[in-house]
Design an enzyme around this catalytic site. Structure first.
Site, short mmCIF file in Angstrom:
data_model
loop_
_atom_site.label_atom_id
_atom_site.label_comp_id
_atom_site.label_asym_id
_atom_site.label_seq_id
_atom_site.Cartn_x
_atom_site.Cartn_y
_atom_site.Cartn_z
N TYR A 1 1.38 5.57 -0.69
CA TYR A 1 0.89 6.77 -0.01
C TYR A 1 1.24 7.92 -0.93
CZ TYR A 1 0.38 9.38 4.51
OH TYR A 1 0.00 10.18 5.56
N ARG B 1 -0.47 14.26 13.40
CA ARG B 1 0.69 14.85 14.06
C ARG B 1 0.57 16.35 13.90
NH1 ARG B 1 2.30 10.99 10.51
NH2 ARG B 1 2.70 12.61 8.98
N GLU C 1 -9.06 3.93 -3.06
CA GLU C 1 -7.77 3.76 -3.73
C GLU C 1 -7.96 3.02 -5.06
OE1 GLU C 1 -4.53 2.34 -1.35
OE2 GLU C 1 -5.40 3.07 0.54
N LYS D 1 -4.92 -2.10 9.90
CA LYS D 1 -5.14 -2.20 8.46
C LYS D 1 -5.34 -3.64 7.99
CE LYS D 1 -3.98 2.10 7.02
NZ LYS D 1 -4.71 2.90 6.04
N ASP E 1 0.86 -1.18 0.00
CA ASP E 1 0.00 0.00 0.00
C ASP E 1 0.90 1.23 0.00
OD1 ASP E 1 -2.29 1.50 -0.05
OD2 ASP E 1 -2.61 1.40 2.12
N TYR F 1 1.07 2.68 15.29
CA TYR F 1 1.85 2.87 14.05
C TYR F 1 3.28 3.34 14.26
CZ TYR F 1 1.82 8.00 13.52
OH TYR F 1 2.05 9.34 13.66
N ARG G 1 -8.80 3.63 12.69
CA ARG G 1 -7.91 4.77 12.96
C ARG G 1 -7.39 4.81 14.39
NH1 ARG G 1 -6.42 5.82 7.95
NH2 ARG G 1 -8.16 6.50 6.64
N HIS H 1 -3.67 13.90 0.55
CA HIS H 1 -3.97 12.97 1.64
C HIS H 1 -2.86 12.98 2.68
CE1 HIS H 1 -5.40 9.40 3.74
NE2 HIS H 1 -4.25 8.80 3.52
N THR I 1 -9.18 -5.88 3.36
CA THR I 1 -9.01 -4.94 2.25
C THR I 1 -9.87 -5.49 1.13
OG1 THR I 1 -6.70 -4.65 2.94
CG2 THR I 1 -7.27 -3.86 0.74
N THR J 1 -4.75 6.44 -0.51
CA THR J 1 -6.00 7.20 -0.59
C THR J 1 -5.90 8.31 -1.62
OG1 THR J 1 -6.30 6.77 1.75
CG2 THR J 1 -7.67 8.48 0.79
N ASP K 1 -9.18 0.29 1.29
CA ASP K 1 -8.24 -0.07 2.36
C ASP K 1 -8.88 0.28 3.70
OD1 ASP K 1 -6.03 -0.63 3.92
OD2 ASP K 1 -5.06 1.28 3.48
N GLN L 1 -4.81 2.12 14.64
CA GLN L 1 -3.67 2.57 13.83
C GLN L 1 -2.86 3.63 14.57
OE1 GLN L 1 -4.96 4.40 10.14
NE2 GLN L 1 -2.87 4.83 9.45
N GLU M 1 -10.85 3.74 2.74
CA GLU M 1 -9.92 4.55 1.95
C GLU M 1 -10.15 4.25 0.48
OE1 GLU M 1 -6.16 5.66 4.78
OE2 GLU M 1 -5.91 3.90 3.51
N GLU N 1 -10.40 12.34 6.81
CA GLU N 1 -10.27 13.68 6.23
C GLU N 1 -11.63 14.37 6.12
OE1 GLU N 1 -7.36 13.93 2.76
OE2 GLU N 1 -7.62 11.78 3.00
CA CA Z 1 -4.14 3.08 2.36
#
Ligand code: CA
Length: 424
Positions: free
Chosen positions: A137, A151, A209, A261, A135, A252, A245, A142, A265, A358, A241, A248, A207, A372
């Site tokens: 990014y 963050r 994708e 995750k 996967d 993560y 959250r 995104h 999927t 995403t 995906d 995650q 997500e 988002e």
């Molecule tokens: Ca993803």
């Protein structure tokens, strides 16, 4: 065979609605199940064309698949492994057989009735035996939005503009649409001043994708040059995906996504061949700074594919659109993903799957996940039913769709559907 004609000069002898994703310009491959028997087929309008049946009738004589029937299989891997020249031959042959000027199939009963099956009479299966799953990014929007939400200190990671970032995911939990996903349980820490708790995720997300299927293997120690991607990329599917959250966010760091995750999927059942996407090629986003030489493209690798995500709750009579975006917004292309994923000498296998990450666009209505859309839950989305959604609730159904317009006809993926089921 007539190699001079372009794909878009063909006209199908079947009636196909102009809004069908499966025009004669598309011809996506899938695996269908009828009466317990799995076979490779191609979608055309409301029908599935049974390629194993055509093969048995000698319709592929003189092509690379003429020997063993690679379409009497439970996945596309054997066909894909024959390589790009074979993919081109079969696509060319199918265009001929479905063309209004050709009578080899249209006038040949009972083969025509045997080979052309209404799609509603079959079950669609996993089209590919997925080898390894990455996967990526690759949406700058995104990555910037998630950076801000996860963050507070950093938006876009500094490495983003230098390479397509990604992580190795779990191929064993990739499922074909339609799929029911049970709300996963795990550890999360809603209060950062207290220890984590265990339970069903409170922040289940989708997500939006697009994923590419690798159809050729490469050798260990030999990176795939960025301008050789056409030899390796067989086609594309939609991919949801699913992401927890809260799980995650707690897990993560330092090693990346894991149980948040890996539970499920979901991909769409039809693999749109790269050849069908060719007319949709457009210039990509300008890459600044210029990528390192092994990532430099000599041609366009973005695709003008309109993408949408729809939500239907238990309360709603009809789904509502959550987002509309476009695949061309992505910063990195699949050719660059392939070059980057092999630059360390890692080999590719037939059936490897590369998800784009995403696909979010630059506007508030083009965001590709609830994280988002709801600003990490701070601004829940108001639905036509009067309900609100920060994240997915039990019973919610997410449908992804996507298509490109080729001279007034569609090259599309069909639907990628996933429904949330209550945790045990
Ligand atoms: Ca993803």
């Amino acid at each position: 065979m007539n190699a001079e004609r372009t794909d878009t000069s063909y006209r199908a002898w079947l009636d196909i609605e102009p809004t069908s994703d499966f025009s004669i310009y598309n011809l996506p491959y899938g695996v269908f199940n009828r009466n317990g028997k799995k076979r490779v087929g191609v979608a055309i309008g409301d029908y599935v064309l049974d390629l194993a049946e055509l093969h048995e009738a000698g319709m592929f004589a003189g092509t690379a698949v003429a020997g063993e029937n690679v379409f009497a299989r439970h996945c596309l891997n054997d066909f894909m492994s024959l390589g790009r020249a074979a993919w081109g031959q079969i696509r060319q042959r199918l265009l001929e057989l479905l063309d209004a000027d050709n009578s080899e199939l249209s006038q040949r009963q009972p083969l025509r009735d045997r080979a052309l099956i209404r799609m509603r009479e079959v079950t669609l299966e996993m089209p590919v035996e997925v080898a390894d799953y990455i996967d990526f990014y690759t949406s700058r929007e995104h990555a910037s939005n998630v950076g801000r939400l996860f963050r507070a200190d950093a938006a876009l990671p500094p490495n983003f503009v230098y390479m397509p970032l990604g992580y190795h995911g779990r191929s064993g939990t990739i499922f074909v649409s339609p799929h029911k996903v049970r709300r996963p349980k795990g550890q999360y820490r809603p209060d950062p001043t207290k220890p984590p708790i265990f339970g069903p995720t409170q922040r289940l997300d989708f997500e939006l994708e697009v994923a590419f299927v690798v159809g050729q293997a490469s050798e260990e120690g030999v990176p795939i040059p960025v301008d050789h991607a056409r030899d390796y990329i067989f086609g594309a599917v939609l991919l949801n995906d699913l992401s927890a959250r809260d799980i995650q966010q707690w897990e993560y760091q330092p090693l990346g996504p894991f149980l948040g995750k890996s539970f499920a999927t979901v991909i769409s059942p039809w693999v749109v061949p790269l050849a069908a996407l060719e007319p949709l090629r457009v210039p990509g986003v300008k890459q600044e700074p210029e990528p390192l030489p092994y990532l430099r493209l000599a041609e366009d690798w973005a695709f003008d594919l309109h993408l949408e995500a729809w939500l239907k709750t238990v309360e709603m009579d009809a789904p509502t659109r959550l987002t509309k975006t476009n695949f061309r917004y992505l910063y990195w292309s699949v050719a660059q993903m392939l070059a980057h994923a092999t630059i360390n000498g890692a080999r590719m296998r037939v059936g490897d799957l590369f998800a784009s990450g995403t696909v979010s666009g630059p506007t508030p209505d083009s965001l590709g996940c609830m994280l988002e859309l709801s600003q990490a839950g701070r601004s829940p989305v108001l639905l036509p039913s009067g309900e609100t959604r920060a994240f997915l609730e039990d019973g919610d159904q997410i449908t992804l769709v996507g298509y490109g317009d080729v001279e007034g006809r569609r090259v599309g993926f069909g639907e990628c559907v996933c429904t949330v089921v209550t945790a045990d």
